[in-house]
Design a protein around this motif. Structure first.
Motif, PDB file in Angstrom:
ATOM      1  N   THR A  45       0.842  -1.208   0.000  1.00 17.34           N
ATOM      2  CA  THR A  45       0.000   0.000   0.000  1.00 17.34           C
ATOM      3  C   THR A  45       0.873   1.253   0.000  1.00 17.34           C
ATOM      4  OG1 THR A  45      -0.246   0.099   2.423  1.00 17.34           O
ATOM      5  CG2 THR A  45      -1.886  -1.175   1.209  1.00 17.34           C
ATOM      6  N   THR A  46       1.989   1.192   0.719  1.00 21.12           N
ATOM      7  CA  THR A  46       2.890   2.350   0.781  1.00 21.12           C
ATOM      8  C   THR A  46       3.548   2.596  -0.570  1.00 21.12           C
ATOM      9  OG1 THR A  46       3.291   1.890   3.120  1.00 21.12           O
ATOM     10  CG2 THR A  46       4.853   3.346   2.009  1.00 21.12           C
ATOM     11  N   ARG A  47       4.030   1.531  -1.193  1.00 21.30           N
ATOM     12  CA  ARG A  47       4.624   1.663  -2.526  1.00 21.30           C
ATOM     13  C   ARG A  47       3.599   2.222  -3.515  1.00 21.30           C
ATOM     14  NH1 ARG A  47       4.728  -3.772  -4.548  1.00 21.30           N
ATOM     15  NH2 ARG A  47       2.558  -3.193  -4.988  1.00 21.30           N
ATOM     16  N   ASN A  48       2.394   1.701  -3.471  1.00 17.17           N
ATOM     17  CA  ASN A  48       1.375   2.137  -4.419  1.00 17.17           C
ATOM     18  C   ASN A  48       1.032   3.610  -4.242  1.00 17.17           C
ATOM     19  OD1 ASN A  48       1.344  -0.500  -5.300  1.00 17.17           O
ATOM     20  ND2 ASN A  48      -0.611  -1.017  -4.353  1.00 17.17           N
ATOM     21  N   ARG A  80      -7.071  -9.006  -2.217  1.00 18.24           N
ATOM     22  CA  ARG A  80      -6.392  -9.280  -3.488  1.00 18.24           C
ATOM     23  C   ARG A  80      -7.375  -9.777  -4.547  1.00 18.24           C
ATOM     24  NH1 ARG A  80      -0.643 -10.208  -2.275  1.00 18.24           N
ATOM     25  NH2 ARG A  80      -0.330 -10.247  -0.015  1.00 18.24           N
ATOM     26  N   TYR A  81      -8.456 -10.432  -4.108  1.00 16.42           N
ATOM     27  CA  TYR A  81      -9.444 -10.955  -5.046  1.00 16.42           C
ATOM     28  C   TYR A  81     -10.062  -9.844  -5.888  1.00 16.42           C
ATOM     29  CZ  TYR A  81     -12.463  -9.358  -1.249  1.00 16.42           C
ATOM     30  OH  TYR A  81     -13.058  -8.586  -0.279  1.00 16.42           O
ATOM     31  N   ALA A  82     -10.067  -8.634  -5.381  1.00 13.12           N
ATOM     32  CA  ALA A  82     -10.633  -7.505  -6.134  1.00 13.12           C
ATOM     33  C   ALA A  82      -9.550  -6.644  -6.760  1.00 13.12           C
ATOM     34  CB  ALA A  82     -11.515  -6.647  -5.223  1.00 13.12           C
ATOM     35  N   HIS A  83      -8.449  -6.435  -6.060  1.00 12.29           N
ATOM     36  CA  HIS A  83      -7.448  -5.449  -6.477  1.00 12.29           C
ATOM     37  C   HIS A  83      -6.219  -6.053  -7.143  1.00 12.29           C
ATOM     38  CE1 HIS A  83      -9.396  -2.032  -4.403  1.00 12.29           C
ATOM     39  NE2 HIS A  83      -9.802  -2.974  -3.565  1.00 12.29           N
ATOM     40  N   GLY A  84      -6.131  -7.384  -7.173  1.00 11.46           N
ATOM     41  CA  GLY A  84      -4.954  -8.025  -7.733  1.00 11.46           C
ATOM     42  C   GLY A  84      -3.876  -8.227  -6.691  1.00 11.46           C
ATOM     43  N   GLY A  87      -2.273  -5.022  -5.520  1.00 10.25           N
ATOM     44  CA  GLY A  87      -3.197  -3.943  -5.187  1.00 10.25           C
ATOM     45  C   GLY A  87      -3.621  -3.101  -6.368  1.00 10.25           C
ATOM     46  N   LEU A  88      -2.890  -3.206  -7.483  1.00 14.49           N
ATOM     47  CA  LEU A  88      -3.190  -2.390  -8.670  1.00 14.49           C
ATOM     48  C   LEU A  88      -3.247  -3.262  -9.919  1.00 14.49           C
ATOM     49  CD1 LEU A  88      -0.952   0.754  -7.908  1.00 14.49           C
ATOM     50  CD2 LEU A  88      -3.400   0.473  -7.481  1.00 14.49           C
ATOM     51  N   SER A  89      -3.987  -4.356  -9.830  1.00 17.97           N
ATOM     52  CA  SER A  89      -4.196  -5.273 -10.965  1.00 17.97           C
ATOM     53  C   SER A  89      -2.883  -5.792 -11.544  1.00 17.97           C
ATOM     54  CB  SER A  89      -5.026  -4.591 -12.060  1.00 17.97           C
ATOM     55  OG  SER A  89      -6.319  -4.255 -11.603  1.00 17.97           O
ATOM     56  N   GLY A  90      -1.852  -5.932 -10.697  1.00 11.85           N
ATOM     57  CA  GLY A  90      -0.574  -6.426 -11.162  1.00 11.85           C
ATOM     58  C   GLY A  90       0.231  -5.432 -11.966  1.00 11.85           C
ATOM     59  N   ARG A  91      -0.170  -4.171 -11.931  1.00 14.74           N
ATOM     60  CA  ARG A  91       0.465  -3.162 -12.783  1.00 14.74           C
ATOM     61  C   ARG A  91       1.174  -2.053 -12.004  1.00 14.74           C
ATOM     62  NH1 ARG A  91      -3.269  -5.871 -15.265  1.00 14.74           N
ATOM     63  NH2 ARG A  91      -3.388  -6.005 -17.547  1.00 14.74           N
ATOM     64  N   ALA A  92       1.387  -2.256 -10.719  1.00 16.23           N
ATOM     65  CA  ALA A  92       2.073  -1.239  -9.926  1.00 16.23           C
ATOM     66  C   ALA A  92       3.461  -0.952 -10.472  1.00 16.23           C
ATOM     67  CB  ALA A  92       2.165  -1.679  -8.468  1.00 16.23           C
ATOM     68  N   ALA A 217      -4.872   7.701 -18.791  1.00 13.40           N
ATOM     69  CA  ALA A 217      -4.565   6.409 -19.399  1.00 13.40           C
ATOM     70  C   ALA A 217      -3.886   5.484 -18.395  1.00 13.40           C
ATOM     71  CB  ALA A 217      -3.675   6.609 -20.623  1.00 13.40           C
ATOM     72  N   ALA A 218      -2.983   6.044 -17.581  1.00 11.26           N
ATOM     73  CA  ALA A 218      -2.288   5.239 -16.584  1.00 11.26           C
ATOM     74  C   ALA A 218      -3.249   4.745 -15.502  1.00 11.26           C
ATOM     75  CB  ALA A 218      -1.157   6.047 -15.958  1.00 11.26           C
ATOM     76  N   LEU A 219      -4.187   5.581 -15.082  1.00 13.48           N
ATOM     77  CA  LEU A 219      -5.170   5.154 -14.090  1.00 13.48           C
ATOM     78  C   LEU A 219      -6.059   4.056 -14.656  1.00 13.48           C
ATOM     79  CD1 LEU A 219      -6.210   8.607 -12.588  1.00 13.48           C
ATOM     80  CD2 LEU A 219      -4.905   6.817 -11.429  1.00 13.48           C
ATOM     81  N   ASP A 220      -6.517   4.231 -15.877  1.00 13.53           N
ATOM     82  CA  ASP A 220      -7.350   3.209 -16.508  1.00 13.53           C
ATOM     83  C   ASP A 220      -6.607   1.886 -16.621  1.00 13.53           C
ATOM     84  OD1 ASP A 220      -9.758   2.341 -18.141  1.00 13.53           O
ATOM     85  OD2 ASP A 220      -8.153   2.103 -19.632  1.00 13.53           O
ATOM     86  N   ALA A 221      -5.307   1.932 -16.860  1.00 11.17           N
ATOM     87  CA  ALA A 221      -4.507   0.721 -17.010  1.00 11.17           C
ATOM     88  C   ALA A 221      -4.396  -0.072 -15.717  1.00 11.17           C
ATOM     89  CB  ALA A 221      -3.114   1.080 -17.519  1.00 11.17           C
ATOM     90  N   LEU A 222      -4.740   0.541 -14.580  1.00 15.97           N
ATOM     91  CA  LEU A 222      -4.670  -0.147 -13.294  1.00 15.97           C
ATOM     92  C   LEU A 222      -5.925  -0.948 -12.976  1.00 15.97           C
ATOM     93  CD1 LEU A 222      -3.230   2.778 -11.108  1.00 15.97           C
ATOM     94  CD2 LEU A 222      -1.943   0.978 -12.294  1.00 15.97           C
TER      95      LEU A 222
END
Length: 321
Positions: A45-48, A80-84, A87-92, A217-222
Motif C-alpha cells: 500500500t505504501t509503494r502504491n 487481493r481478489y478484487a485489487h490483484g 493492489g493495482l491489478s498487477g500493474r504497480a 490512461a495510466a489510471l485506466d490501465a490499473l
C-alpha cells in the motif's frame, strides 16, 4: 489554496483514483498521505501510494507508513481478489518510481505533526481501515482538535461486501472503527458502500478517462482485475470507485447529501462482526426508547447527483471541462 487535506489510505485501485483526485485538484492543498494495511499488506500500500503521487508529479507530498495490522485481532485477509496481487491489478510496477523518500516517521507521528503545524482546520480523508486514525485520537488528543472533518469511506446501511453484514474497511478493524465513530472527538462523515455502489462508473466513463491524457490512461490501465471483479458484483461493465466518492466529499463538502445519526460498530466475533449499525429512527424515538446520547453524531452520506458526481470525478482526473 482551498481545502487542506490529508489522506489515510490502503491502495487499492479505488484508493489510487482517490489519491489522484486530490493530487490533481488545484483547489486542494494535499499536505500528506499516510498508509495502512488493508487491500494488500502495508509495504505494497505504501509503494502504491508513492507511485500514484509520482504519476501525478506530486513528489512534494510526504508519505509515511502506518499500521501493519489491526489494533487488537489479526487481519483475516486482504482484498487481493478484487485489487490483484499487488493492489493495482498487477500493474504497480509500470508506474513511475517516486523521487521523494519516505518520511523518517510513522503515519501517526506525521498526522499529528501536520495537524499541529496548521492553524486552520484540516480535512482528513480516511479511506482504508481506521487503525491509524484510532491510534492518532488515542495518542494525540490535541491534534484531534485541528481536524475540521474526518471523511470516512466505510460501512453499510444494508449488507456488507466482505461478509453478509460488514464492509471491508470497517470489518478490517472494528475496534478502531468503534473508537473513531463513537468517540465524538472529531466531526465525522461516513460514506457507506450503499451509496458508493450507486456511484459506480461504466466502460464509457473509463474510456473517456483513458483518452484524456497520460495520467488518465495510466489510471485506466490499473483497473483490469478490479473491473473484472465488479463486472460480476455489479452485473454490468463498470466498477465502483468507493474511495474517490469519499474524497470528492472531502474536496467539495455537500456534493453528497447526508443525514445525521448515531453509529455503532459490532465488535463481537459472530457473523455480524464489523457491521455498522446506523440508528436512523427519529431522534425523539431514540431518546424515548433507549436513552440514546444527543451526539455529536456522524453524518451519513445517503444520496448525491450521480451524473454530477461522475462528471466531477472525470473533470478532475481527466481534465475534462
Amino acid at each position: 489554496m482551498g481545502t487542506k487535506l490529508i489522506i489515510d489510505t490502503d491502495p487499492g485501485v479505488d484508493d489510487a483514483f482517490a489519491i489522484a483526485l486530490a493530487a490533481l485538484s488545484e483547489d486542494v492543498d494535499l499536505l500528506g498521505v499516510t498508509t495502512v494495511y488493508g487491500n494488500v499488506p502495508l509495504a505494497a500500500t505504501t509503494r502504491n501510494a508513492r507511485r500514484i503521487l509520482a504519476l501525478c508529479k506530486r513528489d512534494d507530498v510526504p508519505v509515511a507508513p502506518g499500521a501493519a495490522r489491526p489494533l487488537v485481532h489479526p487481519h483475516p485477509h486482504e482484498a487481493r481478489y478484487a485489487h490483484g496481487a499487488d493492489g493495482l491489478s498487477g500493474r504497480a510496477g509500470v508506474l513511475p518510481e517516486p523521487a521523494r523518500d519516505l518520511e523518517p516517521v510513522d503515519a501517526v507521528t506525521l498526522l499529528a505533526r501536520l495537524l499541529e503545524q496548521t492553524i486552520e482546520p484540516i480535512t482528513v480523508a480516511a479511506i482504508g481501515p481506521l487503525t491509524n486514525i484510532a491510534a492518532l485520537l488515542a495518542a494525540h488528543p490535541r491534534a484531534a482538535e485541528r481536524v475540521g472533518r474526518l471523511v470516512i469511506m466505510g460501512g453499510s446501511l444494508a449488507h456488507g461486501n466482505t461478509t453478509a453484514a460488514a464492509e471491508f474497511n470497517i470489518w478490517s478493524d472494528p475496534e478502531a472503527a468503534q473508537r473513531v465513530l463513537t468517540g465524538g472527538e472529531v466531526p465525522c462523515v461516513l460514506v457507506p458502500m450503499d451509496l458508493t455502489h450507486r456511484c459506480a462508473v461504466d466502460s464509457t466513463w473509463l474510456a473517456r478517462l483513458a483518452s484524456s491524457g497520460p495520467v488518465g490512461a495510466a489510471l485506466d490501465a490499473l483497473t483490469p482485475d478490479y473491473l473484472a471483479h465488479y463486472r460480476e458484483a455489479l452485473g454490468f461493465d463498470g466498477m465502483a470507485v468507493h474511495d474517490a466518492v469519499a474524497v470528492a466529499e472531502a474536496i467539495r463538502p455537500g456534493i453528497l447529501r447526508t443525514d445525521t445519526a448515531p453509529v455503532q460498530v459490532e465488535c463481537s466475533h459472530g457473523p455480524a462482526r464489523g457491521a455498522t449499525l446506523v440508528d436512523r429512527r427519529a431522534a425523539g424515538v431514540r431518546a424515548s426508547t433507549d436513552g440514546a446520547a444527543t451526539g455529536p453524531f456522524p453524518e451519513i452520506a445517503v444520496d448525491t447527483d450521480l451524473d454530477g458526481l461522475r462528471a466531477f470525478l472525470l473533470e478532475r482526473l481527466g481534465g475534462e471541462k
